[in-house]
Design a protein around this motif. Structure first.
Motif, PDB file in Angstrom:
ATOM      1  N   UNK A 100       7.436   9.423 -12.341  1.00 25.32           N
ATOM      2  CA  UNK A 100       7.628   7.975 -12.259  1.00 25.32           C
ATOM      3  C   UNK A 100       6.253   7.309 -12.319  1.00 25.32           C
ATOM      4  N   UNK A 101       5.984   6.459 -13.335  1.00 25.10           N
ATOM      5  CA  UNK A 101       4.648   5.871 -13.474  1.00 25.10           C
ATOM      6  C   UNK A 101       4.248   4.998 -12.298  1.00 25.10           C
ATOM      7  N   UNK A 102       5.205   4.234 -11.763  1.00 26.71           N
ATOM      8  CA  UNK A 102       4.871   3.380 -10.625  1.00 26.71           C
ATOM      9  C   UNK A 102       4.572   4.225  -9.388  1.00 26.71           C
ATOM     10  N   UNK A 103       5.352   5.289  -9.192  1.00 28.52           N
ATOM     11  CA  UNK A 103       5.089   6.183  -8.063  1.00 28.52           C
ATOM     12  C   UNK A 103       3.699   6.812  -8.189  1.00 28.52           C
ATOM     13  N   UNK A 104       3.333   7.156  -9.413  1.00 24.57           N
ATOM     14  CA  UNK A 104       2.005   7.722  -9.649  1.00 24.57           C
ATOM     15  C   UNK A 104       0.910   6.727  -9.286  1.00 24.57           C
ATOM     16  N   UNK A 105       1.096   5.474  -9.699  1.00 16.84           N
ATOM     17  CA  UNK A 105       0.107   4.434  -9.383  1.00 16.84           C
ATOM     18  C   UNK A 105       0.011   4.247  -7.873  1.00 16.84           C
ATOM     19  N   UNK A 106       1.167   4.207  -7.200  1.00 16.19           N
ATOM     20  CA  UNK A 106       1.177   4.034  -5.747  1.00 16.19           C
ATOM     21  C   UNK A 106       0.420   5.169  -5.069  1.00 16.19           C
ATOM     22  N   UNK A 107       0.657   6.385  -5.502  1.00 16.56           N
ATOM     23  CA  UNK A 107      -0.002   7.541  -4.895  1.00 16.56           C
ATOM     24  C   UNK A 107      -1.515   7.499  -5.114  1.00 16.56           C
ATOM     25  N   UNK A 108      -1.937   7.117  -6.300  1.00 16.17           N
ATOM     26  CA  UNK A 108      -3.370   7.149  -6.635  1.00 16.17           C
ATOM     27  C   UNK A 108      -4.149   5.960  -6.068  1.00 16.17           C
ATOM     28  N   UNK A 109      -3.446   4.945  -5.583  1.00 12.19           N
ATOM     29  CA  UNK A 109      -4.129   3.804  -4.986  1.00 12.19           C
ATOM     30  C   UNK A 109      -3.946   3.746  -3.477  1.00 12.19           C
ATOM     31  N   UNK A 110      -3.246   4.732  -2.920  1.00  9.59           N
ATOM     32  CA  UNK A 110      -3.012   4.762  -1.479  1.00  9.59           C
ATOM     33  C   UNK A 110      -4.339   4.890  -0.733  1.00  9.59           C
ATOM     34  N   UNK A 111      -4.476   4.162   0.352  1.00 11.38           N
ATOM     35  CA  UNK A 111      -5.683   4.265   1.177  1.00 11.38           C
ATOM     36  C   UNK A 111      -6.848   3.425   0.686  1.00 11.38           C
ATOM     37  N   UNK A 112      -6.673   2.713  -0.418  1.00 11.44           N
ATOM     38  CA  UNK A 112      -7.738   1.862  -0.949  1.00 11.44           C
ATOM     39  C   UNK A 112      -7.408   0.408  -0.625  1.00 11.44           C
ATOM     40  N   UNK A 113      -8.409  -0.364  -0.223  1.00  4.92           N
ATOM     41  CA  UNK A 113      -8.157  -1.753   0.138  1.00  4.92           C
ATOM     42  C   UNK A 113      -9.173  -2.666  -0.560  1.00  4.92           C
ATOM     43  N   UNK A 114      -8.875  -3.973  -0.494  1.00  7.29           N
ATOM     44  CA  UNK A 114      -9.813  -4.959  -1.023  1.00  7.29           C
ATOM     45  C   UNK A 114      -9.911  -4.939  -2.531  1.00  7.29           C
ATOM     46  N   UNK A 115     -11.071  -5.349  -3.025  1.00  8.99           N
ATOM     47  CA  UNK A 115     -11.285  -5.404  -4.466  1.00  8.99           C
ATOM     48  C   UNK A 115     -11.244  -4.011  -5.085  1.00  8.99           C
ATOM     49  N   UNK A 116     -11.570  -2.993  -4.300  1.00  9.87           N
ATOM     50  CA  UNK A 116     -11.508  -1.614  -4.813  1.00  9.87           C
ATOM     51  C   UNK A 116     -10.073  -1.239  -5.174  1.00  9.87           C
ATOM     52  N   UNK A 117      -9.106  -1.735  -4.373  1.00  5.98           N
ATOM     53  CA  UNK A 117      -7.704  -1.466  -4.689  1.00  5.98           C
ATOM     54  C   UNK A 117      -7.314  -2.121  -6.005  1.00  5.98           C
ATOM     55  N   UNK A 118      -7.704  -3.386  -6.200  1.00  2.00           N
ATOM     56  CA  UNK A 118      -7.339  -4.090  -7.428  1.00  2.00           C
ATOM     57  C   UNK A 118      -7.926  -3.382  -8.651  1.00  2.00           C
ATOM     58  N   UNK A 119      -9.159  -2.910  -8.542  1.00  2.00           N
ATOM     59  CA  UNK A 119      -9.777  -2.181  -9.658  1.00  2.00           C
ATOM     60  C   UNK A 119      -9.053  -0.865  -9.922  1.00  2.00           C
TER      61      UNK A 119
END
Length: 205
Positions: free
Chosen positions: A5-24
């Motif tokens: 699932x592409x969205x699940x993949x994105x969620x997993x790879x951005x977990x634990x990141x906050x702020x502008x780093x998350x948006x990037x």
């Protein structure tokens, strides 16, 4: 075997990141998962939008601003996901452009969660920017106040210095004249001494 699932993949790879780093990370990972030429997150400011994170043709870009409703699409397929705050006010959007087919998710709640988290980070960016602006305004006001106080202190210092100096010179002159008049004109000397006393009182005040 089911495709990931592409969205699940994105969620997993951005977990634990906050702020502008998350948006990037979000724009990079979604572009990777979807094959999109362009993925960006924009914050709305009135009739304009400011790009907070952008991934274009495999590279991170510096962002920029554009007039709403949007920019010219890069390809035949494009999608815009509006980002809302807790009151339902649109505060920005995610743009995906330049793919033959926009990948979706089998879990609509997961997509909603990702959109809500993205909106939260956009709102965080807005709060931080507002706070920094207020801090700069306070620093500028403080600097103006300190400058005004210093200028007033210097003015008072000049007034005290100049006033006392002038009266000191006047007292010395009156005393010199009184000394010369002591023998032949004691009444004049007395008047000069009284004037000298008045000047001393004024200088003291």
């Amino acid at each position: 075997m089911r495709e990931p699932d592409p969205i699940a993949t994105v969620v997993q790879r951005t977990a634990g990141i906050i702020g502008s780093a998350f948006l990037k990370a979000l724009v990079r990972e979604y572009a990777t998962a979807s094959g999109a030429r362009l993925v960006y997150v924009a914050e709305h400011r009135g009739q304009h939008a400011r790009v907070l994170a952008e991934w274009r043709d495999g590279e991170e870009m510096g962002g920029g601003e554009f007039v709403l409703p949007g920019r010219e699409p890069l390809g035949p397929a494009s999608v815009t996901v509006m980002l809302q705050d807790a009151d339902g006010t649109v505060i920005g959007h995610v743009g995906v452009e330049g793919v033959e087919e926009i990948p979706w998710t089998r879990d609509a709640a997961l997509f909603a969660l990702l959109a809500t988290r993205t909106a939260g980070e956009v709102q965080r960016h807005r709060y931080v920017a507002t706070l920094r602006s207020r801090e700069q305004q306070l620093a500028a006001a403080r600097a103006r106040l300190v400058h005004a106080v210093d200028e007033e202190r210097r003015r008072i210092g000049r007034d005290i210095h100049d006033g006392v100096q002038q009266r000191t010179v006047a007292v010395a002159h009156l005393l010199t004249l009184a000394e010369r008049k002591l023998d032949d004109a004691p009444e004049v000397a007395a008047q000069l001494l009284r004037r000298a006393c008045d000047e001393v009182r004024e200088a003291t005040d």
